[in-house]
Motif scaffolding. Structure first.
Motif, PDB file in Angstrom:
ATOM      1  N   UNK A  63       0.825  -1.204   0.000  1.00 32.71           N
ATOM      2  CA  UNK A  63       0.000   0.000   0.000  1.00 32.71           C
ATOM      3  C   UNK A  63       0.855   1.249   0.000  1.00 32.71           C
ATOM      4  N   UNK A  64       0.206   2.366  -0.003  1.00 30.83           N
ATOM      5  CA  UNK A  64       0.921   3.639   0.055  1.00 30.83           C
ATOM      6  C   UNK A  64       0.069   4.642   0.816  1.00 30.83           C
ATOM      7  N   UNK A  65       0.672   5.741   1.149  1.00 35.09           N
ATOM      8  CA  UNK A  65      -0.041   6.810   1.842  1.00 35.09           C
ATOM      9  C   UNK A  65       0.627   8.130   1.545  1.00 35.09           C
ATOM     10  N   UNK A  66      -0.097   9.199   1.728  1.00 36.13           N
ATOM     11  CA  UNK A  66       0.499  10.520   1.531  1.00 36.13           C
ATOM     12  C   UNK A  66      -0.136  11.511   2.503  1.00 36.13           C
ATOM     13  N   UNK A  67       0.650  12.510   2.849  1.00 39.34           N
ATOM     14  CA  UNK A  67       0.185  13.592   3.716  1.00 39.34           C
ATOM     15  C   UNK A  67       0.769  14.879   3.170  1.00 39.34           C
ATOM     16  N   UNK A  68      -0.056  15.904   3.045  1.00 39.13           N
ATOM     17  CA  UNK A  68       0.448  17.217   2.628  1.00 39.13           C
ATOM     18  C   UNK A  68       1.217  17.836   3.794  1.00 39.13           C
ATOM     19  N   UNK A  69       2.388  18.380   3.505  1.00 40.30           N
ATOM     20  CA  UNK A  69       3.244  18.998   4.508  1.00 40.30           C
ATOM     21  C   UNK A  69       3.687  20.350   3.993  1.00 40.30           C
ATOM     22  N   UNK A  70       3.549  21.355   4.842  1.00 45.26           N
ATOM     23  CA  UNK A  70       3.990  22.705   4.488  1.00 45.26           C
ATOM     24  C   UNK A  70       5.127  23.097   5.408  1.00 45.26           C
ATOM     25  N   UNK A  71       6.253  23.531   4.828  1.00 47.06           N
ATOM     26  CA  UNK A  71       7.394  24.033   5.603  1.00 47.06           C
ATOM     27  C   UNK A  71       7.437  25.545   5.460  1.00 47.06           C
ATOM     28  N   UNK A  72       7.563  26.225   6.605  1.00 49.93           N
ATOM     29  CA  UNK A  72       7.552  27.685   6.619  1.00 49.93           C
ATOM     30  C   UNK A  72       8.784  28.200   7.351  1.00 49.93           C
ATOM     31  N   UNK A  73       9.558  29.094   6.743  1.00 51.84           N
ATOM     32  CA  UNK A  73      10.699  29.673   7.448  1.00 51.84           C
ATOM     33  C   UNK A  73      10.215  30.580   8.575  1.00 51.84           C
ATOM     34  N   UNK A  74      10.943  30.581   9.672  1.00 49.82           N
ATOM     35  CA  UNK A  74      10.615  31.438  10.826  1.00 49.82           C
ATOM     36  C   UNK A  74      11.845  32.139  11.281  1.00 49.82           C
TER      37      UNK A  74
END
Length: 86
Positions: free
Chosen positions: A75-86
């Motif tokens: 199987x497979x899976x995915x998750x949206x990930x957002x990286x933000x500079x701080x």
């Protein structure tokens, strides 16, 4: 306590951003006094909090942590990930 210090320093940060900063800058925890066997995330979570580092994390993720749950063989899976500079 660590989260309260960050909120005092950054009142516009959301709870998720505070959590992300604390997790992104945590140091490894160890299961032995010699510091040779790193604890698993199930034992120590993201690790040991470093509040000064969390105050200026460099980058944070949204969501702050990921979990794929159980994925069947092949199987497979995915998750949206957002990286933000701080």
């Amino acid at each position: 306590g660590a989260a309260a210090l960050l909120v005092e320093s950054h009142p516009t940060w959301s709870p998720a951003l505070v959590k992300a900063a604390l997790m992104a800058t945590a140091h490894p925890a160890y299961v032995d006094a010699a510091g040779t066997r790193e604890a698993s995330p199930l034992t120590a979570g993201a690790g040991l909090v470093d509040v000064p580092a969390a105050n200026t994390p460099g980058v944070v993720s949204d969501p702050p942590s990921l979990g794929f749950g159980e994925i069947a063989d092949g199987g497979s899976g995915s998750i949206d990930l957002t990286l933000t500079p701080r």
